[in-house]
Design a protein around this motif. Structure first.
Motif, PDB file in Angstrom:
ATOM      1  N   ASN A  81       0.808  -1.228   0.000  1.00 25.38           N
ATOM      2  CA  ASN A  81       0.000   0.000   0.000  1.00 25.38           C
ATOM      3  C   ASN A  81       0.842   1.279   0.000  1.00 25.38           C
ATOM      4  O   ASN A  81       0.296   2.376   0.005  1.00 25.38           O
ATOM      5  N   GLY A  82       2.177   1.145  -0.003  1.00 24.50           N
ATOM      6  CA  GLY A  82       3.029   2.331  -0.043  1.00 24.50           C
ATOM      7  C   GLY A  82       3.312   2.928   1.315  1.00 24.50           C
ATOM      8  O   GLY A  82       4.076   3.877   1.445  1.00 24.50           O
ATOM      9  N   THR A  83       2.695   2.386   2.360  1.00 23.42           N
ATOM     10  CA  THR A  83       2.987   2.885   3.702  1.00 23.42           C
ATOM     11  C   THR A  83       3.474   1.746   4.598  1.00 23.42           C
ATOM     12  O   THR A  83       3.248   1.744   5.799  1.00 23.42           O
ATOM     13  N   GLY A  84       4.100   0.752   3.973  1.00 24.96           N
ATOM     14  CA  GLY A  84       4.732  -0.320   4.747  1.00 24.96           C
ATOM     15  C   GLY A  84       3.935  -1.605   4.804  1.00 24.96           C
ATOM     16  O   GLY A  84       4.441  -2.637   5.244  1.00 24.96           O
ATOM     17  N   GLY A  85       2.669  -1.549   4.382  1.00 25.33           N
ATOM     18  CA  GLY A  85       1.856  -2.772   4.417  1.00 25.33           C
ATOM     19  C   GLY A  85       2.216  -3.716   3.285  1.00 25.33           C
ATOM     20  O   GLY A  85       2.446  -3.284   2.159  1.00 25.33           O
ATOM     21  N   GLN A 177       8.494  -0.517  -6.884  1.00 26.62           N
ATOM     22  CA  GLN A 177       7.866  -1.357  -5.855  1.00 26.62           C
ATOM     23  C   GLN A 177       8.455  -1.166  -4.465  1.00 26.62           C
ATOM     24  O   GLN A 177       8.541  -2.104  -3.678  1.00 26.62           O
ATOM     25  N   ARG A 178       8.856   0.046  -4.158  1.00 24.48           N
ATOM     26  CA  ARG A 178       9.315   0.299  -2.807  1.00 24.48           C
ATOM     27  C   ARG A 178       8.121   0.268  -1.879  1.00 24.48           C
ATOM     28  O   ARG A 178       7.020   0.685  -2.240  1.00 24.48           O
ATOM     29  N   LEU A 179       8.338  -0.251  -0.679  1.00 26.26           N
ATOM     30  CA  LEU A 179       7.212  -0.499   0.229  1.00 26.26           C
ATOM     31  C   LEU A 179       6.705   0.784   0.888  1.00 26.26           C
ATOM     32  O   LEU A 179       5.562   0.842   1.317  1.00 26.26           O
ATOM     33  N   HIS A 180       7.577   1.801   0.991  1.00 27.52           N
ATOM     34  CA  HIS A 180       7.165   3.053   1.612  1.00 27.52           C
ATOM     35  C   HIS A 180       7.279   4.164   0.586  1.00 27.52           C
ATOM     36  O   HIS A 180       8.289   4.281  -0.101  1.00 27.52           O
ATOM     37  N   GLU A 181       6.243   4.964   0.504  1.00 27.67           N
ATOM     38  CA  GLU A 181       6.288   6.098  -0.416  1.00 27.67           C
ATOM     39  C   GLU A 181       7.358   7.080   0.005  1.00 27.67           C
ATOM     40  O   GLU A 181       7.714   7.158   1.161  1.00 27.67           O
TER      41      GLU A 181
END
Lengths: 284, 284
Positions: A81-85, A177-181
């Motif tokens: 989800n871009g915020t670590g999820g 595809q980085r997990l955190h924006e």
């Protein structure tokens, strides 16, 4: 907590890029996914909260899943989800406008790994797509945040530029595809910036005649956060440099070469990322 | 002498970029020149061979000298030819179409300083200006040469692309004022490339799961020349990687991130340039 402890803003869906541009990004993703053997990963603003819950994927991500990668029912995927999820799921159903993904596990929250680099660069007056390039590359390289600096010799940045850069970040987050924006902060002038420098234990100021970066680095410890500072085309003024040094910024030289703003930023960021990777990794 | 001993090809004047684009580059140059206090530097294919000899400057460089920087008779300048020649001179005469520069000293020949990095990257199929960016940034960062690699998953590069990239190099050399042009070699396939790898003592292959770059570097000595190897969007095949490793290429990891071809190239090049700067510089 201050600047470095700020929570990541939730993912905002700005205007999407058109399909043709996204297909270009997709080709890169799909072949990278296939060649590495990892599960294909898709962005979704909301994730299933626990095993067995279902989320619907539509739009660009659905297109990529079914038309480009040609995945089908029972194929396994990852959602982020871009915020670590992050969660592993499988495709339960596909219809004309979307697919349903069922979570195979409870959704994980991944905390950012390694040193969080915060970029402060005076790129507000760059023209011709160079600011876009800078932002896209900072995103790929994993910078935690980018803040446009307003300085005496580069004291503006257009409002529509900021919107545009937010879209560039969103596309790049999905592509790499980085997990955190990556956070794009509002523009900041030097006097507002000085307390952030003072608060940081690792603040590097790109400066023409300074000690080479790799003479400075080995003498420093590893921190959770670091700051990169890059001046505008016309350079910082002497007063600006003096103020930042007094606040704790360490001048570092990027060699006997004349680098554009975006090149200096990405070079310094690359070197710091790769150096801190090695500090963090187990010695092999 | 082989690959690394090849003489630089003479400067070729390809089609010049239009004035507006060049003015953009000029603004960056002029303010950098003013803020650093060094003599303004201009490109000329031929340089006066000895003190007292005169050379004529016309075209874009003349425009920049007289209209942008507003230099006049008796102002001092530096001239460079892109193949190591450098001479200080002063403006003797200005007319409508050009200026005459008289050499104040014999022309010096500067040999390239530091490690000469040779980039081999499979960028032939990149779209959307990304190859242009890669070449421009390699030029700014001081790479000695760039060679497009033809690989199984990226086996073409257009002829008109090569011409275009030569113009990108020429514009970047003038903008960043590097004394030696960057060589753009003809495309090369892997089998032709292997002897070059074998001949090099420092060949770095960007590889996803490899030892972090900065775990590898400290164990190596400094050489005159080094080679960077970056694969295409779809990556090298296992066979290609195996062949390069057997020829002596050292796999190096660029971290747990998915980097585009041009990003991986510029990151690796930046880190190597900055690291070798520090090896060469006297410890402060």
């Amino acid at each position: 907590m201050g600047f470095f402890g700020a929570t990541m803003p939730p993912t905002t869906l700005a205007a999407r890029s058109s399909f043709p541009a996204l297909l270009l990004l997709r080709r890169a993703r799909s072949s990278a996914n296939r060649s590495r053997g990892a599960l294909p990963r898709f962005h979704s603003p909301s994730l299933p909260s626990s095993k067995g819950m279902v989320v619907r994927i539509q739009g660009d991500e659905f297109w990529h899943m079914t038309r480009v990668l040609r995945l089908g029912v029972d194929d396994r995927v990852e959602l982020f989800n871009g915020t670590g999820g992050l969660v592993e799921g499988s495709i339960q159903r596909i219809d004309k406008t979307g697919s349903e993904i069922v979570a195979l596990e409870d959704t994980k929250t991944i905390t950012p790994q390694g040193v969080q680099w915060h970029v402060f660069a005076a790129f507000g007056t760059l023209k011709g797509g160079r600011a876009d390039w800078l932002i896209e590359k900072c995103t790929e390289l994993g910078a935690s945040s980018v803040t446009p600096l307003l300085t005496e010799r580069s004291h503006t940045i257009g409002g529509n530029r900021v919107d545009r850069l937010q879209r560039v970040i969103f596309a790049a987050v999905k592509q790499c595809q980085r997990l955190h924006e990556m956070t794009l902060n509002p523009p900041m002038n030097i006097s507002s910036f000085l307390p952030i420098v003072a608060q940081s234990k690792l603040s590097f100021l790109a400066a023409a005649e300074a000690t080479p970066l790799f003479h400075v680095l080995p003498n420093l410890g590893v921190e959770d956060n670091g700051v990169l500072i890059v001046g505008p085309e016309g350079d910082f003024t002497e007063e600006e440099v003096k103020a930042m040094k007094e606040a704790g910024a360490i001048p570092v030289g990027l060699g006997p070469r004349r680098l554009r703003v975006e090149t200096a930023t990405i070079s310094l960021l690359s070197a710091l990322m790769l150096w801190s990777d090695a500090q963090n990794a187990e010695t092999q």
